[in-house]
Design a protein around this motif. Sequence first.
Motif, PDB file in Angstrom:
ATOM      1  N   LEU A 132      18.796  17.492  31.786  1.00 50.76           N
ATOM      2  CA  LEU A 132      17.589  16.723  31.532  1.00 50.76           C
ATOM      3  C   LEU A 132      17.929  15.437  30.786  1.00 50.76           C
ATOM      4  O   LEU A 132      18.670  15.452  29.798  1.00 50.76           O
ATOM      5  N   LEU A 133      17.389  14.341  31.281  1.00 57.91           N
ATOM      6  CA  LEU A 133      17.464  13.062  30.577  1.00 57.91           C
ATOM      7  C   LEU A 133      16.049  12.652  30.206  1.00 57.91           C
ATOM      8  O   LEU A 133      15.097  12.931  30.957  1.00 57.91           O
ATOM      9  N   PHE A 134      15.914  11.960  29.083  1.00 57.14           N
ATOM     10  CA  PHE A 134      14.584  11.684  28.539  1.00 57.14           C
ATOM     11  C   PHE A 134      14.342  10.182  28.426  1.00 57.14           C
ATOM     12  O   PHE A 134      15.280   9.382  28.246  1.00 57.14           O
ATOM     13  N   ASN A 135      13.057   9.791  28.513  1.00 56.20           N
ATOM     14  CA  ASN A 135      12.689   8.390  28.289  1.00 56.20           C
ATOM     15  C   ASN A 135      12.392   8.167  26.812  1.00 56.20           C
ATOM     16  O   ASN A 135      12.509   9.076  25.990  1.00 56.20           O
ATOM     17  N   SER A 136      11.968   6.945  26.475  1.00 54.42           N
ATOM     18  CA  SER A 136      11.727   6.598  25.073  1.00 54.42           C
ATOM     19  C   SER A 136      10.560   7.373  24.476  1.00 54.42           C
ATOM     20  O   SER A 136      10.454   7.502  23.251  1.00 54.42           O
ATOM     21  N   ALA A 137       9.675   7.912  25.335  1.00 55.29           N
ATOM     22  CA  ALA A 137       8.532   8.686  24.847  1.00 55.29           C
ATOM     23  C   ALA A 137       8.876  10.157  24.668  1.00 55.29           C
ATOM     24  O   ALA A 137       8.007  10.965  24.316  1.00 55.29           O
ATOM     25  N   GLY A 138      10.130  10.524  24.938  1.00 57.87           N
ATOM     26  CA  GLY A 138      10.545  11.909  24.780  1.00 57.87           C
ATOM     27  C   GLY A 138      10.211  12.790  25.956  1.00 57.87           C
ATOM     28  O   GLY A 138      10.329  14.020  25.878  1.00 57.87           O
ATOM     29  N   GLU A 139       9.804  12.198  27.069  1.00 59.15           N
ATOM     30  CA  GLU A 139       9.483  12.957  28.278  1.00 59.15           C
ATOM     31  C   GLU A 139      10.694  12.982  29.214  1.00 59.15           C
ATOM     32  O   GLU A 139      11.495  12.042  29.247  1.00 59.15           O
ATOM     33  N   VAL A 140      10.793  14.067  29.978  1.00 58.33           N
ATOM     34  CA  VAL A 140      11.878  14.163  30.959  1.00 58.33           C
ATOM     35  C   VAL A 140      11.623  13.146  32.071  1.00 58.33           C
ATOM     36  O   VAL A 140      10.567  13.156  32.703  1.00 58.33           O
ATOM     37  N   ASN A 141      12.582  12.262  32.277  1.00 51.93           N
ATOM     38  CA  ASN A 141      12.416  11.310  33.382  1.00 51.93           C
ATOM     39  C   ASN A 141      13.484  11.454  34.459  1.00 51.93           C
ATOM     40  O   ASN A 141      13.386  10.835  35.510  1.00 51.93           O
ATOM     41  N   LYS A 142      14.504  12.302  34.178  1.00 50.92           N
ATOM     42  CA  LYS A 142      15.489  12.590  35.213  1.00 50.92           C
ATOM     43  C   LYS A 142      15.932  14.047  35.092  1.00 50.92           C
ATOM     44  O   LYS A 142      16.247  14.515  33.991  1.00 50.92           O
ATOM     45  N   VAL A 143      15.939  14.722  36.247  1.00 54.23           N
ATOM     46  CA  VAL A 143      16.405  16.111  36.315  1.00 54.23           C
ATOM     47  C   VAL A 143      17.678  16.111  37.147  1.00 54.23           C
ATOM     48  O   VAL A 143      17.649  15.807  38.341  1.00 54.23           O
ATOM     49  N   ILE A 144      18.803  16.446  36.504  1.00 57.99           N
ATOM     50  CA  ILE A 144      20.093  16.439  37.189  1.00 57.99           C
ATOM     51  C   ILE A 144      20.281  17.793  37.868  1.00 57.99           C
ATOM     52  O   ILE A 144      20.404  18.829  37.210  1.00 57.99           O
ATOM     53  N   VAL A 145      20.280  17.798  39.200  1.00 58.54           N
ATOM     54  CA  VAL A 145      20.332  19.047  39.962  1.00 58.54           C
ATOM     55  C   VAL A 145      21.771  19.529  40.155  1.00 58.54           C
ATOM     56  O   VAL A 145      22.052  20.727  40.045  1.00 58.54           O
ATOM     57  N   ASN A 146      22.708  18.612  40.464  1.00 60.33           N
ATOM     58  CA  ASN A 146      24.104  19.002  40.644  1.00 60.33           C
ATOM     59  C   ASN A 146      25.011  17.897  40.090  1.00 60.33           C
ATOM     60  O   ASN A 146      24.530  16.869  39.620  1.00 60.33           O
ATOM     61  N   ASN A 147      26.313  18.141  40.146  1.00 58.93           N
ATOM     62  CA  ASN A 147      27.276  17.188  39.570  1.00 58.93           C
ATOM     63  C   ASN A 147      26.917  16.838  38.125  1.00 58.93           C
ATOM     64  O   ASN A 147      27.005  15.682  37.704  1.00 58.93           O
ATOM     65  N   LYS A 148      26.521  17.861  37.397  1.00 57.82           N
ATOM     66  CA  LYS A 148      26.037  17.634  36.031  1.00 57.82           C
ATOM     67  C   LYS A 148      27.126  17.142  35.083  1.00 57.82           C
ATOM     68  O   LYS A 148      26.845  16.551  34.049  1.00 57.82           O
ATOM     69  N   GLU A 149      28.377  17.363  35.461  1.00 63.97           N
ATOM     70  CA  GLU A 149      29.473  16.914  34.603  1.00 63.97           C
ATOM     71  C   GLU A 149      29.541  15.396  34.486  1.00 63.97           C
ATOM     72  O   GLU A 149      30.166  14.850  33.573  1.00 63.97           O
ATOM     73  N   LYS A 150      28.905  14.708  35.423  1.00 68.44           N
ATOM     74  CA  LYS A 150      28.876  13.242  35.378  1.00 68.44           C
ATOM     75  C   LYS A 150      27.855  12.714  34.377  1.00 68.44           C
ATOM     76  O   LYS A 150      27.764  11.505  34.174  1.00 68.44           O
ATOM     77  N   PHE A 151      27.087  13.607  33.791  1.00 70.09           N
ATOM     78  CA  PHE A 151      26.053  13.197  32.835  1.00 70.09           C
ATOM     79  C   PHE A 151      26.232  13.982  31.533  1.00 70.09           C
ATOM     80  O   PHE A 151      25.448  14.885  31.211  1.00 70.09           O
ATOM     81  N   PRO A 152      27.276  13.643  30.778  1.00 73.47           N
ATOM     82  CA  PRO A 152      27.551  14.397  29.546  1.00 73.47           C
ATOM     83  C   PRO A 152      26.447  14.274  28.503  1.00 73.47           C
ATOM     84  O   PRO A 152      26.323  15.134  27.631  1.00 73.47           O
ATOM     85  N   GLU A 153      25.654  13.219  28.580  1.00 73.94           N
ATOM     86  CA  GLU A 153      24.570  13.026  27.612  1.00 73.94           C
ATOM     87  C   GLU A 153      23.346  13.856  27.936  1.00 73.94           C
ATOM     88  O   GLU A 153      22.394  13.916  27.142  1.00 73.94           O
ATOM     89  N   ALA A 154      23.296  14.494  29.121  1.00 76.05           N
ATOM     90  CA  ALA A 154      22.124  15.273  29.533  1.00 76.05           C
ATOM     91  C   ALA A 154      22.045  16.590  28.761  1.00 76.05           C
ATOM     92  O   ALA A 154      23.072  17.189  28.413  1.00 76.05           O
ATOM     93  N   LYS A 155      20.824  17.030  28.499  1.00 71.82           N
ATOM     94  CA  LYS A 155      20.596  18.323  27.843  1.00 71.82           C
ATOM     95  C   LYS A 155      20.592  19.400  28.927  1.00 71.82           C
ATOM     96  O   LYS A 155      19.799  19.351  29.873  1.00 71.82           O
ATOM     97  N   MET A 156      21.481  20.378  28.810  1.00 67.54           N
ATOM     98  CA  MET A 156      21.622  21.409  29.831  1.00 67.54           C
ATOM     99  C   MET A 156      20.642  22.552  29.573  1.00 67.54           C
ATOM    100  O   MET A 156      20.514  23.032  28.448  1.00 67.54           O
ATOM    101  N   LEU A 157      19.975  22.960  30.638  1.00 71.12           N
ATOM    102  CA  LEU A 157      18.898  23.937  30.496  1.00 71.12           C
ATOM    103  C   LEU A 157      18.974  24.973  31.614  1.00 71.12           C
ATOM    104  O   LEU A 157      19.237  24.633  32.772  1.00 71.12           O
ATOM    105  N   GLU A 158      18.744  26.244  31.269  1.00 70.23           N
ATOM    106  CA  GLU A 158      18.548  27.286  32.273  1.00 70.23           C
ATOM    107  C   GLU A 158      17.047  27.437  32.480  1.00 70.23           C
ATOM    108  O   GLU A 158      16.308  27.757  31.561  1.00 70.23           O
TER     109      GLU A 158
END
Length: 419
Positions: free
Chosen positions: A85-111
């Motif tokens: 999950l990546l978030f916008n300035s309002a704290g809302e999820v604006n991107k959901v990383i479905v695969n290749n998550k290793e390319k987004f180390p800043e993303a919050k990982m969620l089950e």
Amino acid sequence: MNTVIAFIIIFGVLVFVHELGHLVFAKRAGILCREFAIGFGPKVFTFKKNETVYTIRLLPIGGFVRMAGEDPETIELKPGYHVGLLFNSAGEVNKVIVNNKEKFPEAKMLEVEHADLEKELVIRGFELSDEETLREYKVAEEAYFVMDGQEIQNAPYNRQFGSKTLWQRTMAIFAGPMMNFILAFVIFAFLGIVHGYPVNDAVIGQLTEDGAAQDAGLRQGDKVVAIDDSSVASWEELVSVIQANPNKELEFNITRDGESLSIPVTPKAETVEDKSIGIIGVYMPMEKSFLGSFPKAATETFNWSKEIVVGLGKLITGQFSLDMLSGPVGIYKSTEVVAESGVIMLMRWAAVLSINLGIINLLPIPALDGGRLMFFAAEAVRGKPVDRHKEGLVHFIGFALLMLLMLVVTWNDIQKFFL
């Protein structure tokens, strides 16, 4: 090469205007339009503006507007999925990383434990770094799935085609054919303004260089009062007398610049459909008028529409043969013939093709706009929509049959023109 260019331009304009109608009315209704495409098959050219990807595809056999809720790009997040999950300035999820998550180390990982990205716009789950605490995250109205490096915009229910009123959906579909009629009207009006429109007066129009009228001394603008002492009041009467008298001298009583003259003219004989008719080599008189061009354009659009509908009526009465249908190959050959007559005739041909495209799309055939409108009519009568899966199956079968017909017609055109 000129014919190829003319065909591409005419085809491109007709499809562009048709699909533009769908796009404009869909966007006005608040529907997310993912793609505006001219042609089918592999992409040749593409660019993105705002929410919509605009593409030109390889096969010139139509076009489409891909609307949210009507396309297969919905991604379902099931319980147990691991996403970033990546978030916008309002704290809302604006991107959901479905695969290749290793390319987004800043993303919050969620089950994922629960996800509703259509109505609730929430994702609940356990962070992989803290599997004891169930957390809920609000999803932004404009959020994206990231899959295989591509961003796909999420479509909340209020941005989907099916969420709109019956009237909004009807207009989004009807707008395509409607724009084809409007285009034809605009072309006819433009031609009337710059070139003039035919008038039903017994007046000599433009003369051909080798015609009997030119040889006899008639001039453009001469008003025909009578032929062989029989009065003539309209262009139809004038043509009727001429055609009925091949190789027979006729006495034309005319007025020219306020002066009455009598000029003998002998129509040349020409065979048309195994019948000999007289011709003198003159065109119908034309008149230029800015205001007068608009009612004339409306009349011409209506008359051509009626002519095409009558032709289609032969399908029902059985007076039909495969040779009456033309696909891209047949239209190309007709364009080649029309192009020899100049730009004016080519524009008129484009207007007629636009009307034809509008009428064909309004036929109640599955996979065409008319088929969609037929289901909307059923919904209006029943008070509830037809099951989407059943409707989709009908449209799929209809599309397959249309493609089969297209192949048959195209092969018939190839045999007719090239073999």
